[in-house]
Scaffold this active site. Structure first.
Site, PDB file in Angstrom:
ATOM      1  CG  HIS A  97      -2.208  -0.833   0.804  1.00 28.57           C
ATOM      2  ND1 HIS A  97      -2.114  -2.134   0.410  1.00 28.57           N
ATOM      3  CD2 HIS A  97      -3.522  -0.523   0.731  1.00 28.57           C
ATOM      4  CE1 HIS A  97      -3.319  -2.601   0.125  1.00 28.57           C
ATOM      5  NE2 HIS A  97      -4.199  -1.639   0.318  1.00 28.57           N
ATOM      6  CG  ASP A 104      -7.102   7.166   9.724  1.00 24.59           C
ATOM      7  OD1 ASP A 104      -6.944   7.140  10.949  1.00 24.59           O
ATOM      8  OD2 ASP A 104      -7.078   8.207   9.046  1.00 24.59           O
ATOM      9  CD  GLU A 115      -7.593  10.567  11.993  1.00 28.01           C
ATOM     10  OE1 GLU A 115      -8.181  10.840  10.918  1.00 28.01           O
ATOM     11  OE2 GLU A 115      -6.866   9.558  12.123  1.00 28.01           O
TER      12      GLU A 115
HETATM   13  P1  FAD Z   1       4.260  -1.915   1.730  1.00 28.55           P
HETATM   14  O1  FAD Z   1       3.733  -0.912   0.778  1.00 28.55           O
HETATM   15  O2  FAD Z   1       4.217  -3.310   1.301  1.00 28.55           O
HETATM   16  O3  FAD Z   1       5.709  -1.485   2.172  1.00 28.55           O
HETATM   17  C1  FAD Z   1       5.961  -0.178   2.612  1.00 28.55           C
HETATM   18  C2  FAD Z   1       7.412   0.008   3.024  1.00 28.55           C
HETATM   19  O4  FAD Z   1       7.656  -0.772   4.170  1.00 28.55           O
HETATM   20  C3  FAD Z   1       8.384  -0.452   1.964  1.00 28.55           C
HETATM   21  O5  FAD Z   1       9.526   0.354   2.025  1.00 28.55           O
HETATM   22  C4  FAD Z   1       8.707  -1.853   2.397  1.00 28.55           C
HETATM   23  O6  FAD Z   1       9.964  -2.293   1.930  1.00 28.55           O
HETATM   24  C5  FAD Z   1       8.674  -1.717   3.910  1.00 28.55           C
HETATM   25  N1  FAD Z   1       8.299  -2.950   4.573  1.00 28.55           N
HETATM   26  C6  FAD Z   1       7.190  -3.694   4.384  1.00 28.55           C
HETATM   27  N2  FAD Z   1       7.203  -4.750   5.205  1.00 28.55           N
HETATM   28  C7  FAD Z   1       8.338  -4.661   5.923  1.00 28.55           C
HETATM   29  C8  FAD Z   1       8.947  -5.466   6.918  1.00 28.55           C
HETATM   30  N3  FAD Z   1       8.377  -6.579   7.381  1.00 28.55           N
HETATM   31  N4  FAD Z   1      10.142  -5.074   7.422  1.00 28.55           N
HETATM   32  C9  FAD Z   1      10.746  -3.939   7.004  1.00 28.55           C
HETATM   33  N5  FAD Z   1      10.223  -3.151   6.051  1.00 28.55           N
HETATM   34  C10 FAD Z   1       9.038  -3.510   5.524  1.00 28.55           C
HETATM   35  N6  FAD Z   1      -0.378   5.354   7.222  1.00 28.55           N
HETATM   36  C11 FAD Z   1      -0.529   5.841   8.456  1.00 28.55           C
HETATM   37  O7  FAD Z   1       0.452   6.039   9.170  1.00 28.55           O
HETATM   38  N7  FAD Z   1      -1.786   6.123   8.938  1.00 28.55           N
HETATM   39  C12 FAD Z   1      -2.912   5.877   8.223  1.00 28.55           C
HETATM   40  O8  FAD Z   1      -4.005   6.130   8.681  1.00 28.55           O
HETATM   41  C13 FAD Z   1      -2.770   5.330   6.926  1.00 28.55           C
HETATM   42  N8  FAD Z   1      -3.853   5.020   6.186  1.00 28.55           N
HETATM   43  C14 FAD Z   1      -3.692   4.472   4.958  1.00 28.55           C
HETATM   44  C15 FAD Z   1      -4.821   4.136   4.209  1.00 28.55           C
HETATM   45  C16 FAD Z   1      -4.704   3.580   2.965  1.00 28.55           C
HETATM   46  C17 FAD Z   1      -5.934   3.232   2.183  1.00 28.55           C
HETATM   47  C18 FAD Z   1      -3.403   3.373   2.418  1.00 28.55           C
HETATM   48  C19 FAD Z   1      -3.248   2.841   1.036  1.00 28.55           C
HETATM   49  C20 FAD Z   1      -2.274   3.708   3.141  1.00 28.55           C
HETATM   50  C21 FAD Z   1      -2.400   4.259   4.417  1.00 28.55           C
HETATM   51  N9  FAD Z   1      -1.295   4.601   5.188  1.00 28.55           N
HETATM   52  C22 FAD Z   1      -1.462   5.101   6.452  1.00 28.55           C
HETATM   53  C23 FAD Z   1       0.078   4.463   4.656  1.00 28.55           C
HETATM   54  C24 FAD Z   1       0.656   3.116   5.061  1.00 28.55           C
HETATM   55  O9  FAD Z   1       0.891   3.058   6.447  1.00 28.55           O
HETATM   56  C25 FAD Z   1       2.003   2.883   4.393  1.00 28.55           C
HETATM   57  O10 FAD Z   1       1.902   3.033   3.017  1.00 28.55           O
HETATM   58  C26 FAD Z   1       2.518   1.492   4.738  1.00 28.55           C
HETATM   59  O11 FAD Z   1       3.855   1.387   4.339  1.00 28.55           O
HETATM   60  C27 FAD Z   1       1.696   0.459   4.019  1.00 28.55           C
HETATM   61  O12 FAD Z   1       1.928  -0.791   4.581  1.00 28.55           O
HETATM   62  P2  FAD Z   1       2.079  -2.043   3.621  1.00 28.55           P
HETATM   63  O13 FAD Z   1       2.039  -3.241   4.460  1.00 28.55           O
HETATM   64  O14 FAD Z   1       1.096  -1.985   2.509  1.00 28.55           O
HETATM   65  O15 FAD Z   1       3.553  -1.768   3.147  1.00 28.55           O
END
Ligand code: FAD
Length: 514
Positions: free
Chosen positions: A94, A158, A260
């Site tokens: 994400h 969120d 918020e």
């Molecule tokens: P990915 O997109 O898969 O990875 C993100 C980053 O983290 C990359 O650099 C990846 O290499 C690294 N990573 C992933 N897994 C690991 C691991 N196990 N160890 C080390 N590094 C790792 N953020 C907030 O803070 N608050 C919110 O309310 C919020 N709401 C969101 C709502 C939506 C609909 C979306 C799309 C995003 C939101 N986000 C929010 C942003 C979100 O927290 C970040 O984009 C987060 O990185 C997404 O997590 P993911 O598991 O999809 O990570």
């Protein structure tokens, strides 16, 4: 025609050489792995994309690990392969700007497992009030596991369909952060696989892959009272928000559990996907509140309660609301189960998916803004640059800096209180210029330029830059420490290449890590 054929031949040869190298590497990588190393086109395609849909980076292979050992094994093999390969952890994908991608290496797909073996399930230590979870676990599953024991983590995002490693490697924030700090401030321990060793660290996992997190828990409330009130005066709105977050040290019956807010620059978006105004206590036609050519601000607050406190919730809320200066006819209240409150964005996701509006490009911009400059930002951006048009929710809420660990590599403004402003916009290809990707990207650039020229020292949350100089400017006085740690834990820069902070180095001779 002949040139075309030659070109096609050259490209095919190149692809074959690359694939050949990849296959050799795959053989090395497969050794001793209990999970699955996949070159299946559908796995590769999934790992090439993310929620932003702005960049595409195709990995050579995707690892579905079932243990830290699997990850350690692959990191060692990549380190020793001497082919300039890289490794990127991917949680739920994400990210917005390809942060979990790699084009010459292996994506470690931490969430969603394949095959017979599985990574460990969450383990709740009820008496000690913490849970041990696999780094790829989604927060929704962490919540479900802990609720079985009547417990829950304290700080959230969120949206819960994000992985633990994905949010902890950034910070993880929502309306509880003013009180509990970001999610990373609520973690006792992380297991991190770095380039050189597999260690148990009690800090942040910026330079490795988080395989386990030990997350602090509290008794889970049963219900939440979710209240939204409107303001047309920005300064009343922000002073109320700042008053509410200043109550963080008060007993729980004298403060809200969640603070918020969002900005309504466009009357059409009053009921946006992030937070719709439901069940008005005092039904009011919102359009009558909309100042002409102006902007409305919605404060969102929530109070948790249990069966045991149901008698006092009305008084507690009334007491807190009495001190606020919102438009008195604009109180919207909903009582709902705690789990439904936390999972509210998923419901909106399902609606957007059904209309084909979820899998579209998301040129999101998340900024931390010092509280002393938030009024200037309002004037220049909400009331200026956005010009009564937006293509998605705009969140705004303050946080207390003293709840953040200064040792973490996330960068926040130099003031005791700072705001998150999140422009969560979707680009649509529907012929309307103001909703196009190009328009929104230009607007983002305009906003950043405005802040720069107005001397508003913003820091980006979930940052994305393309040059190392920009990263150095972003980190400021944290850069030296950040660089030192990178050199210590990932000297060849093979990890987190999707962040584009460092370029992988290719040594002429390889020293396998011990
Ligand atoms: P990915 O997109 O898969 O990875 C993100 C980053 O983290 C990359 O650099 C990846 O290499 C690294 N990573 C992933 N897994 C690991 C691991 N196990 N160890 C080390 N590094 C790792 N953020 C907030 O803070 N608050 C919110 O309310 C919020 N709401 C969101 C709502 C939506 C609909 C979306 C799309 C995003 C939101 N986000 C929010 C942003 C979100 O927290 C970040 O984009 C987060 O990185 C997404 O997590 P993911 O598991 O999809 O990570």
């Amino acid at each position: 025609m002949a040139t075309m054929l030659l070109l096609t031949f050259l490209i095919s040869s190149l692809i074959m050489v690359t694939v050949g190298l990849a296959i050799d590497s795959m053989e090395i990588l497969r050794l001793g792995i209990d999970g699955q190393l996949s070159v299946d086109p559908s796995d590769v395609e999934t790992a090439s994309l993310d929620f932003g849909l702005l960049t595409r980076g195709q990995p050579l292979a995707v690892l579905h690990p079932v243990s830290a050992q699997d990850i350690s094994q692959v990191v060692k093999a990549v380190y020793g392969s001497n082919q300039g390969m890289t490794v990127s952890a991917r949680g739920h994908g994400h990210s917005i700007n390809g942060q979990a991608q790699t084009t010459n290496g292996v994506v470690i797909q931490m969430s969603g497992w394949k095959g017979g073996n599985k990574p460990p399930r969450p383990r709740v230590w009820a008496e000690e009030r913490y849970v041990d979870v696999w780094g790829g676990e989604l927060w929704i599953d962490v919540l479900k596991s802990t609720l079985e024991y009547g417990l829950a983590p304290k700080s959230w995002t969120d949206y819960l369909y994000l992985s633990v490693g994905g949010t902890l490697s950034n910070a993880g924030i929502s309306g509880q952060a003013f009180n509990h700090g970001p999610q990373i401030s609520n973690v006792y321990e992380l297991d991190v696989v770095t380039e050189l060793f597999h260690a148990v660290l009690g800090g942040l996992g910026q330079f490795g892959i988080i395989t386990r997190a030990r997350i602090s828990l509290e008794p889970a409330p049963k219900m939440v009272r979710w209240i939204r009130v409107l303001y047309s005066n920005f300064s009343a709105f922000t002073s109320d928000q700042e008053h509410l977050i200043s109550l963080h040290a008060e007993p729980s019956n004298q403060k809200f559990d969640y603070v918020e807010g969002f900005v309504i620059v466009d009357e059409g978006l009053i009921n946006n996907w992030r937070s719709s105004l439901l069940s008005p206590q005092n039904p009011v036609k919102i359009s009558t509140l909309f100042p002409s050519g102006g902007v409305l601000y919605c404060l969102e607050i929530a109070k948790n309660y249990h069966e045991s406190t149901v008698q006092t919730i009305d008084q507690e809320v009334e007491f807190l609301l009495k001190k606020l200066n919102f438009i008195s006819t604009s109180v919207f209240t909903t009582d709902l189960l705690y789990v439904d409150f936390l999972d509210r964005v998923h419901k909106a996701e399902l609606k957007l998916r059904s209309k084909g509006l979820w899998e579209v490009p998301h040129p999101w911009l998340n900024l931390f803004i010092p509280s002393s400059k938030i009024a200037e930002f309002d004037k220049g951006v909400f009331k200026g640059i956005l010009g009564n048009k937006t293509s998605g929710p705009i969140l705004i809420y303050p946080m207390n800096k003293n709840k953040w660990d200064h040792r973490s590599s996330v960068v926040t403004p130099d003031e005791g209180v700072f705001y998150l402003v999140a422009l969560l916009r979707s680009a649509l290809d529907n012929g309307e210029e103001t909703q196009s990707l190009e328009y929104l990207n230009n607007q983002n650039r305009q906003i950043l330029r405005y802040c720069d020229e107005a001397g508003i020292k913003v820091k980006r949350y979930l940052p994305h830059y393309t040059t190392q100089q920009e990263w150095m400017d972003h980190f400021g006085n944290k850069w030296d420490r950040f660089y030192e740690m990178k050199m210590e834990f990932d000297p060849r820069h093979i990890l987190a290449s999707g962040q584009r902070i460092f370029t992988p180095t290719f040594p002429s001779s390889s020293n396998m890590p011990s």
